[in-house]
Scaffold this active site. Structure first.
Site, mmCIF file in Angstrom:
data_model
loop_
_atom_site.group_PDB
_atom_site.id
_atom_site.type_symbol
_atom_site.label_atom_id
_atom_site.label_comp_id
_atom_site.label_asym_id
_atom_site.label_seq_id
_atom_site.Cartn_x
_atom_site.Cartn_y
_atom_site.Cartn_z
ATOM 1 N N ALA A 24 0.811 -1.212 0.000
ATOM 2 C CA ALA A 24 0.000 0.000 0.000
ATOM 3 C C ALA A 24 0.847 1.265 0.000
ATOM 4 O O ALA A 24 0.304 2.368 0.020
ATOM 5 C CB ALA A 24 -0.941 -0.016 1.201
ATOM 6 N N GLY A 25 2.164 1.121 -0.023
ATOM 7 C CA GLY A 25 3.025 2.312 -0.062
ATOM 8 C C GLY A 25 2.852 3.202 1.161
ATOM 9 O O GLY A 25 2.857 4.428 1.054
ATOM 10 N N PHE A 71 6.529 6.242 4.007
ATOM 11 C CA PHE A 71 7.380 7.301 3.457
ATOM 12 C C PHE A 71 8.749 7.207 4.137
ATOM 13 O O PHE A 71 8.833 7.126 5.365
ATOM 14 C CB PHE A 71 6.719 8.659 3.736
ATOM 15 C CG PHE A 71 7.522 9.827 3.255
ATOM 16 C CD1 PHE A 71 7.806 9.985 1.910
ATOM 17 C CD2 PHE A 71 7.994 10.788 4.158
ATOM 18 C CE1 PHE A 71 8.560 11.071 1.458
ATOM 19 C CE2 PHE A 71 8.742 11.870 3.719
ATOM 20 C CZ PHE A 71 9.019 12.011 2.371
ATOM 21 N N ASN A 114 10.788 4.681 3.427
ATOM 22 C CA ASN A 114 11.165 3.280 3.186
ATOM 23 C C ASN A 114 11.054 3.079 1.664
ATOM 24 O O ASN A 114 9.955 3.038 1.116
ATOM 25 C CB ASN A 114 10.206 2.385 3.982
ATOM 26 C CG ASN A 114 10.268 0.908 3.596
ATOM 27 O OD1 ASN A 114 10.753 0.543 2.546
ATOM 28 N ND2 ASN A 114 9.735 0.078 4.478
ATOM 29 N N ASN A 126 10.381 -4.753 15.046
ATOM 30 C CA ASN A 126 9.738 -3.522 15.522
ATOM 31 C C ASN A 126 8.677 -3.780 16.581
ATOM 32 O O ASN A 126 7.977 -2.859 17.000
ATOM 33 C CB ASN A 126 9.082 -2.774 14.358
ATOM 34 C CG ASN A 126 10.031 -2.524 13.212
ATOM 35 O OD1 ASN A 126 9.828 -3.006 12.110
ATOM 36 N ND2 ASN A 126 11.104 -1.793 13.459
ATOM 37 N N ARG A 182 1.364 1.419 11.713
ATOM 38 C CA ARG A 182 2.210 0.728 12.676
ATOM 39 C C ARG A 182 1.891 1.172 14.107
ATOM 40 O O ARG A 182 2.068 0.404 15.055
ATOM 41 C CB ARG A 182 3.682 0.950 12.329
ATOM 42 C CG ARG A 182 4.004 0.578 10.870
ATOM 43 C CD ARG A 182 5.245 -0.228 10.705
ATOM 44 N NE ARG A 182 5.221 -1.443 11.480
ATOM 45 C CZ ARG A 182 6.241 -2.260 11.626
ATOM 46 N NH1 ARG A 182 7.393 -1.978 11.050
ATOM 47 N NH2 ARG A 182 6.146 -3.361 12.343
ATOM 48 N N GLU A 209 10.912 2.580 17.723
ATOM 49 C CA GLU A 209 10.723 1.551 16.689
ATOM 50 C C GLU A 209 11.255 0.199 17.133
ATOM 51 O O GLU A 209 11.451 -0.711 16.336
ATOM 52 C CB GLU A 209 11.386 2.009 15.392
ATOM 53 C CG GLU A 209 10.828 3.313 14.849
ATOM 54 C CD GLU A 209 9.560 3.160 13.992
ATOM 55 O OE1 GLU A 209 9.479 2.213 13.211
ATOM 56 O OE2 GLU A 209 8.643 4.010 14.121
ATOM 57 N N HIS A 238 15.546 2.514 9.535
ATOM 58 C CA HIS A 238 15.882 1.897 10.822
ATOM 59 C C HIS A 238 17.379 1.592 10.802
ATOM 60 O O HIS A 238 17.930 1.283 9.727
ATOM 61 C CB HIS A 238 15.152 0.563 11.025
ATOM 62 C CG HIS A 238 13.682 0.674 11.271
ATOM 63 N ND1 HIS A 238 12.769 -0.145 10.673
ATOM 64 C CD2 HIS A 238 12.972 1.508 12.068
ATOM 65 C CE1 HIS A 238 11.546 0.161 11.092
ATOM 66 N NE2 HIS A 238 11.645 1.175 11.928
ATOM 67 N N ASN A 243 8.359 -4.768 0.674
ATOM 68 C CA ASN A 243 7.839 -3.758 1.597
ATOM 69 C C ASN A 243 8.939 -3.244 2.534
ATOM 70 O O ASN A 243 8.662 -2.591 3.546
ATOM 71 C CB ASN A 243 6.700 -4.342 2.438
ATOM 72 C CG ASN A 243 5.336 -3.826 1.990
ATOM 73 O OD1 ASN A 243 5.244 -2.752 1.405
ATOM 74 N ND2 ASN A 243 4.299 -4.573 2.286
ATOM 75 N N CYS A 267 14.420 -7.816 9.901
ATOM 76 C CA CYS A 267 13.142 -7.170 10.253
ATOM 77 C C CYS A 267 12.135 -8.198 10.746
ATOM 78 O O CYS A 267 11.274 -7.899 11.555
ATOM 79 C CB CYS A 267 12.515 -6.495 9.051
ATOM 80 S SG CYS A 267 13.520 -5.244 8.288
HETATM 81 O O1 SUG Z 1 7.888 0.025 8.993
HETATM 82 N N1 SUG Z 1 7.167 -1.523 5.922
HETATM 83 C C1 SUG Z 1 7.804 -1.573 7.235
HETATM 84 C C2 SUG Z 1 9.100 -2.329 7.143
HETATM 85 C C3 SUG Z 1 9.693 -2.563 8.491
HETATM 86 C C4 SUG Z 1 11.063 -3.122 8.408
HETATM 87 N N2 SUG Z 1 11.587 -3.366 9.700
HETATM 88 C C5 SUG Z 1 12.866 -3.221 10.062
HETATM 89 N N3 SUG Z 1 13.728 -2.573 9.328
HETATM 90 N N4 SUG Z 1 13.212 -3.677 11.203
HETATM 91 C C6 SUG Z 1 8.037 -0.165 7.777
HETATM 92 O O2 SUG Z 1 8.386 0.714 6.993
HETATM 93 C C7 SUG Z 1 5.305 -1.060 4.412
HETATM 94 C C8 SUG Z 1 3.836 -1.387 4.368
HETATM 95 C C9 SUG Z 1 3.175 -0.937 3.086
HETATM 96 O O3 SUG Z 1 3.660 0.013 2.460
HETATM 97 O O4 SUG Z 1 2.157 -1.555 2.708
HETATM 98 C C10 SUG Z 1 5.884 -1.137 5.825
HETATM 99 O O5 SUG Z 1 5.200 -0.845 6.775
#
Ligand code: SUG
Length: 446
Positions: free
Chosen positions: A19-20, A23, A25, A110, A138, A174, A249, A364, A370
């Site tokens: 779903a993007g 922001f 990431n 997380n 989140r 986080e 992160h 994602n 993660c």
């Molecule tokens: O929080 N992606 C997560 C990825 C988390 C990765 N965790 C660590 N690095 N420990 C985030 O950015 C994307 C969901 C979406 O776009 O549908 C998302 O939430």
């Protein structure tokens, strides 16, 4: 006391989609609106758990959360039957439905920050669920996460599960994605390393493009809650530039295990000083610190972000050798692959590399590190963990069949509007609570 590191991986939930929402990431944004395969995602994660358990690592499972979250949608003013709540949210606020539907709890790094009993003042294992305040999808995890953790680490004489910090920008937390523990042996007192992106009240530099999700104030609060001593904690700031390059992160640019820190040359502000403090504090605890620093001219920050080289698990095998668990994308980047190939020729504390296909999660922004929450346990604590949460052949077979029964192999953004997804997801989770002996952890079961 004899202790070991266990890894509790998040089982990917039935609503896994792109779903993007994140922001900052890069992968989440690049794959926005592409079609996901929840069944493949869950199986990829499950295979990693099984294979690591077979290799002798202590491997546990954490359940997905109830998604879509009707609780969130109702709190935001959608009323009526569950189906009409979803239908109205899809029509009027699809972005809120997407946030309510994210399977993001799969990234259990997380879920919480965890301090082993060897480090804490009251000699219990402390967990602070992360408030994940920086993103709506989140920020709704921590209450349910706390419930799951309490169902697995239920013995209050041995485990302390705190509430999340207040969910406000000054205290963005986080969890373990910004936390590493160094030690001589897992059962010995260690040095806990907290990495933050910015300070709310301090003067340090800040990223300009993307948000810094973790604050120093949150990291310090977690250390206080866990009763960690000053001589056994180190706080370091991420380089703001690398946050702006997609390192949302710290576990996207660094990973540590026992006495080893494996990181990029451009991970922390004043990096030599960070090493010096870690070295001095570890030395005082009888451990010799080693940093394996990867230079920018061998692997750029951009390579690190796209391949997730540092979002690896650095694990100690039973024979004492260290293995690096990396995603397949590391093999597909020529510079990263060359670096990994060179490890055998260097005098490196990394003895072996294991490669996994985690493509669905990677799209994602979620790699091997993660997907797991590290929990150091001694034998008595291990015996107090809900036994149904440990991965073995039998649990693998049950979960594999459970995924086959309940998961779709295609989930496009528009499918989130389908109220049948809620029913399917609830049916899956209802059965899962039996498989994992969790009790009625989900709202719909209460
Ligand atoms: O929080 N992606 C997560 C990825 C988390 C990765 N965790 C660590 N690095 N420990 C985030 O950015 C994307 C969901 C979406 O776009 O549908 C998302 O939430």
């Amino acid at each position: 006391m004899q202790a070991f590191e266990a890894n509790f991986d998040g089982l990917v939930g039935p609503t896994h989609n792109y779903a993007g929402l994140s922001f900052g990431n890069v992968a989440s944004r690049n794959n926005e609106k592409s079609v996901a395969n929840p069944k493949a995602a869950a199986k990829q994660g499950l295979r990693k758990m099984k294979q690591l358990a077979e290799l002798g690592f202590h491997q546990g499972v954490l359940p997905p959360l109830e998604r879509p979250s009707l609780k969130l949608l109702r709190e935001l003013g959608f009323t009526g039957t569950d189906a009409s709540v979803i239908e109205r949210a899809a029509r009027e606020a699809p972005e809120l439905l997407a946030a309510a539907s994210s399977a993001s709890a799969m990234w259990t790094a997380n879920a919480a920050t965890v301090s082993p009993s060897a480090d804490t003042a009251d000699q219990r294992v402390h967990f602070t669920p992360a408030n994940l305040a920086s993103k709506l999808h989140r920020a709704i995890e921590h209450g349910e996460t706390r419930r799951s953790l309490s169902a697995i680490f239920a013995d209050e004489a041995r485990f302390k599960i705190h509430h999340a910090l207040p969910g406000t920008p000054a205290l963005g937390d986080e969890g373990a994605a910004n936390h590493t523990r160094f030690c001589s042996e897992y059962g010995a007192k260690g040095v806990e390393f907290f990495v933050y992106g910015r300070s709310e009240y301090g003067q340090g530099p800040q990223p300009q493009r993307f948000p810094a999700r973790q604050t120093l104030e949150a990291s310090r609060a977690v250390a206080r809650l866990h009763g960690l001593s000053d001589d056994a904690t180190v706080f370091a700031q991420q380089l703001p530039d690398v946050i702006d390059a997609g390192v949302f992160h710290n576990d996207v640019i660094a990973v540590g295990n026992r006495t080893t820190l494996f990181c990029h040359q451009r991970a922390f502000l004043d990096q030599p000083k960070v090493y010096d403090e870690l070295r001095a504090k570890l030395d005082a605890h009888g451990a010799a610190f080693t940093a394996i620093e990867v230079p920018e001219d061998e692997v750029s920050v951009e390579d690190a972000v796209s391949s997730y080289l540092f979002n690896s698990q650095l694990l100690t095998r039973t024979d004492g050798r260290q293995v690096l668990v990396v995603p397949q994308e590391c093999r597909e980047n020529a510079r990263v692959a060359a670096y990994l190939d060179s490890l055998g020729r260097r005098a490196s504390p990394i003895d072996d590399v294991l490669v996994f296909d985690l493509r669905e999660s990677m799209k994602n922004g979620g790699g091997p590190a993660c997907l797991r929450l590290r929990v150091v346990l001694n034998d008595a604590e291990r015996a107090a963990v809900n036994p149904a949460a440990w991965m073995n052949d039998r649990l693998f077979a049950r979960l594999d069949a459970w995924i086959d029964t309940h998961y779709r192999d295609r989930l496009a953004p528009d499918d989130l509007a389908d109220p049948k997804l809620l029913d399917e997801s609830r049916a899956a989770l209802d059965e899962l609570t039996t498989i994992l002996s969790l009790g009625a952890v989900y709202d719909f079961q209460r």
